[in-house]
Design an enzyme around this catalytic site. Structure first.
Site, PDB file in Angstrom:
ATOM      1  N   GLN A   1      -6.564  -1.770  -3.587  1.00 52.02           N
ATOM      2  CA  GLN A   1      -5.951  -1.875  -2.259  1.00 52.02           C
ATOM      3  C   GLN A   1      -6.779  -2.771  -1.344  1.00 52.02           C
ATOM      4  OE1 GLN A   1      -5.521   2.343  -1.556  1.00 52.02           O
ATOM      5  NE2 GLN A   1      -3.316   2.196  -1.912  1.00 52.02           N
TER       6      GLN A   1
ATOM      7  N   ASN B   1     -28.758  38.658 -15.301  1.00 50.46           N
ATOM      8  CA  ASN B   1     -30.173  39.001 -15.316  1.00 50.46           C
ATOM      9  C   ASN B   1     -31.107  37.817 -15.417  1.00 50.46           C
ATOM     10  OD1 ASN B   1     -29.955  41.831 -15.097  1.00 50.46           O
ATOM     11  ND2 ASN B   1     -29.030  41.798 -17.122  1.00 50.46           N
TER      12      ASN B   1
END
Lengths: 553, 261
Positions: free
Chosen positions: A151, A486
């Site tokens: 673009q 853990n």
């Protein structure tokens, strides 16, 4: 560093941490001046007072918390380096290198080029040659950081903010790679010893893959799930630009599909809804992948223990400090646990002792079949050796003043030793659990509630590869059911997986692609020297990416 | 033949002490006296003489539903009265403390009812109805499982179990809840479990000599007795590991694995 260089690897660190000899059982307390013994804490105190005035809200103020420094606020030596760090500087918030280590992993995605090349040639009748690939790589290296390709009135990112973003390629096809602009190549032949390079090229084959690094700042502002999307968008645009395609023709959808789904290797899997994270977040990361990010075996191929220890250090950061410590738990406590695995050469001493013990007993590494006898013999010997060091050297015991720290290191050494003896990660895992039981029985204590729970139930799924019952250890990771909460396990699990493969002399642990992707000198973080990088971060010598200085006053 | 519980394998001193403490028939030796009021002061949950706070009316007044379990299980005094749940927490030094966290859990499970224990490396907590808890605390503090220097009563800021001892052989406590009185050779509590000052020092007596602690401890150590020195213990631990492994998923692998895969 080999353990026989000195009586124990940890001696140097112990002498720097404490005035007394490492085997001295008594010391003095309450006489060190509290927090004032530590320059970083003093800085924090002064900053806290200043900031309270500036912002009008009280903040850092140690007088309302538990007084720090009733005992020696000990420094920490980064293992297999000479760097001595302040403990605060090993929290990832205070350590730019640690942040970058995770940034570099999270912002990486691997995308195959064979599929789009096939679309270009077979569907669109375009020619794909080394020249067109070089042109495409130039375009995609313009686009990937956030620049426009198609673009003409487009917002773009400032190149200086996203200078860490790029795309490189690799392949097992030497002839093809020879014709690609070397600026865009991770050259397997240059980054690995010959035997490892040959194995990697054979595994990767003739395919060509892109290693995509999206900008660090994007990974931070968004999340790991963004990485493949950002990458796919810029790759699609680059194909359109480089090969003069129609924006929107059906083939562009195929490029996007390949980059997002069909021909993509993410760093990690997405998480289930209750833990809700996209791909490329730490919870879905497999131990084998973390081991493959570590590059020690490429640089120090004769030192499998070093590779295992480096993998442990990286995993301690990713799983313990960042994932469990912050994603899952919050707060600052997990750093204290995790640093035990990569500081003061304690685990170093244990792992090298275990490796030498295996060599003494069996002549070499990875030449024993996994068996009850091997696991009992090596697992027990190494566990008892490690426990003895804590019991005979009170300075070592005080350094790892939490049981979980000791549990991690003892079990890690027992696990890596058996993994090295057998070249089998599952056998190493079994030794981990045996070590846990021995440790608990010897000391009458282990970790904490949940820490111990995981180790009381884990033996039951050690040897299962079947879905919902277990997995090959290399494929387990942060979200494996009983590993998910853990601290202090997953670092060592990664090390055990790494040890099995490094002892065999394997070029990689789980993925040859990830192994090659992180043998990349353009990365800000050096994955061949992980503890050294953590140390440079602690010394404030590490230069990270993704900084915002450019756009702030 | 009547089954006789072994409680723990092994024949070394730590093994014998473990068996002893876990055996509910064995009466813990009382080696010091601490008054009921002083136990309450160290715990810090209420003032001596203050009524127990309750969380429900006495069971007798509640009209409990018909329930066979309730009929089978005699409520503890604290439960009958509706007491709230409170805790006592101990820290045991690695340096030959008489007992350590896992043995506490095992011992408590054999000896006390209506309690919930938690085991960590550096502390062991037990929760119970308040008057039951006070009775448990008193027995433990006065018994041979407590040493003035190597055992600490700590509600928070518990680190110390793995730290070197101070110049008097006392375990580190960042809150200095207790002090060593050189004139008497006794350890005295000057703060309660969570570090609030108490009106007058409470003596828990003199620390035991190291050599005596070594004979009383349940902890295996390299500078004492290790589990390798006590083969039955080592064998038991290894057996537990393999029973758990082969009793788990894919047990059919067992036969092959024993020969080497």
């Amino acid at each position: 560093m080999v353990y026989k260089d000195e009586k124990h690897n940890f001696m140097q660190a112990m002498k720097k941490k404490f005035e007394e000899a490492p085997d001295e059982k008594q010391t003095k307390y309450y006489v060190y001046g509290g927090y004032k013994q530590n320059k970083r804490k003093v800085e924090y105190f002064e900053s806290g007072q200043q900031l309270a005035k500036e912002r009008g809200i009280p903040g850092y103020n140690p007088s309302v918390g538990m007084p720090q420094g009733q005992r020696v606020l000990m420094p920490y030596q980064l293992s297999h380096t000479d760097i001595i760090a302040n403990m605060d500087d090993l929290h990832f918030v205070n350590n730019a290198a640690m942040q970058q280590a995770w940034d570099d992993m999270r912002r990486t995605v691997l995308v195959g080029l064979d599929s789009p090349h096939s679309i270009l040639e077979k569907r669109l009748g375009k020619e794909v040659t080394p020249e067109t690939i070089n042109h495409y790589l130039e375009v995609v290296n313009h686009a990937m950081p956030g620049a426009a390709v198609i673009q003409e009135h487009m917002v773009e990112t400032d190149p200086r903010l996203v200078k860490d973003s790029y795309v490189k390629v690799y392949s097992g096809n030497d002839e093809l790679i020879d014709e690609i602009d070397s600026r865009f190549v991770i050259d397997i032949n240059k980054e690995f010893p010959e035997n490892q390079a040959e194995a990697l090229k054979k595994a990767i084959g003739k395919s060509m893959w892109q290693v995509v690094r999206i900008p660090t700042v994007v990974g931070r502002v968004c999340d790991g799930g963004t990485v493949s999307r950002w990458s796919a968008m810029q790759i699609g645009m680059s194909f359109i630009g480089a090969y003069n395609l129609c924006a929107g023709e059906a083939a562009t959808g195929d490029f996007a599909y390949a980059a997002k789904h069909g021909s993509v290797i993410q760093m990690s899997d997405m998480m289930p809804a209750r833990r809700a994270r996209g791909p490329n977040e730490p919870g879905g990361l497999m131990y084998g992948i973390v081991s493959d990010c570590a590059q020690s075996m490429a640089k120090y191929p004769d030192d499998p223990a070093r590779h295992s220890l480096e993998a442990i250090a990286l995993a301690a950061l990713i799983y313990d400090q960042i994932y469990l410590g912050s994603y899952m738990s919050g707060g600052v406590g997990f750093t204290q646990y995790a640093t035990a695995a990569y500081t003061d050469n304690i685990l170093e001493d244990f792992v090298y002792w275990g490796m030498e013990h295996v060599k003494d007993k069996y002549g070499d590494l990875a030449n024993q079949k996994p068996s009850v006898k091997i696991i009992n013999d090596i697992g027990t010997d190494v566990t008892m050796y490690c426990l003895e060091q804590y019991e005979l050297y009170p300075a070592v015991m005080e350094t790892h003043f939490g049981g979980s720290q000791r549990a991690t290191c003892v079990s890690a050494a027992a696990g890596t030793s058996v993994a090295m003896a057998t070249g089998n990660a599952q056998a190493g895992l079994s030794s981990w659990y045996l070590a846990c039981n021995l440790h608990k029985e010897q000391m009458g204590r282990f970790g904490f509630y949940g820490y111990d729970l995981q180790d009381q139930i884990g033996a039951a799924n050690t040897f299962s590869y079947r879905s919902d019952e277990g997995l090959p250890f290399e494929l387990r990771g942060g979200n494996y059911p009983s590993y998910a909460m853990n601290v202090g396990h997953q670092s060592a699990y990664t090390g055990i997986v790494a040890a099995a493969h490094s002892a065999r002399g394997d070029a990689w642990t789980l993925s040859p692609h990830i192994k090659v992707a992180f043998a990349d000198k353009s990365l800000p973080f050096d994955f061949a020297n992980i503890t050294k990088e953590f140390g440079r971060g602690a010394m404030r010598e590490f230069v990270p990416a993704g900084e915002r200085d450019l756009i702030i006053p | 033949m009547t089954y006789k519980a072994q409680f723990h394998p092994g024949s070394s001193d730590p093994s014998k002490n473990r068996k002893k403490y876990m055996d509910p028939e064995y009466k813990l030796q009382k080696i010091r006296s601490v008054s009921d009021e002083d136990v309450v002061r160290v715990l810090g949950h209420r003032q001596p003489g203050e009524d127990y706070k309750s969380v429900h009316p006495p069971l007798e007044e509640m009209g409990e539903p018909e329930c066979s379990v309730r009929e089978l299980v005699e409520p503890t005094p604290g439960t009958k009265a509706g007491d709230r749940i409170r805790y006592v927490q101990f820290t045991d030094s690695v340096y030959f403390a008489p007992i350590s966290p896992y043995q506490r859990s095992w011992m408590y499970s054999y000896r006390y009812r209506g309690m919930d224990s938690g085991t960590l490396s550096g502390r062991h907590v037990v929760e119970a109805r308040e008057r039951d808890l006070e009775a448990i605390s008193k027995e433990l503090i006065e018994s041979e499982t407590f040493d003035a220097a190597r055992t600490g009563i700590r509600g928070r800021t518990v680190h110390g179990h793995a730290l070197r001892l101070d110049e008097n052989g006392i375990m580190f406590d960042a809150m200095q809840r207790y002090v060593f009185d050189k004139s008497t050779g006794e350890v005295k509590y000057v703060k309660d479990m969570v570090g609030q000052e108490i009106p007058a020092p409470i003596s828990v007596g003199k620390p035991l000599p190291e050599e005596e602690l070594k004979t009383r401890t349940t902890i295996y150590r390299a500078d004492g007795v290790t589990i390798k020195d006590d083969p039955e213990v080592l064998e038991m631990v290894q057996n537990v590991h393999w029973e758990r492994s082969f009793g788990g998923f894919e047990p059919f692998k067992e036969a092959k694995f024993k020969e080497g895969l």
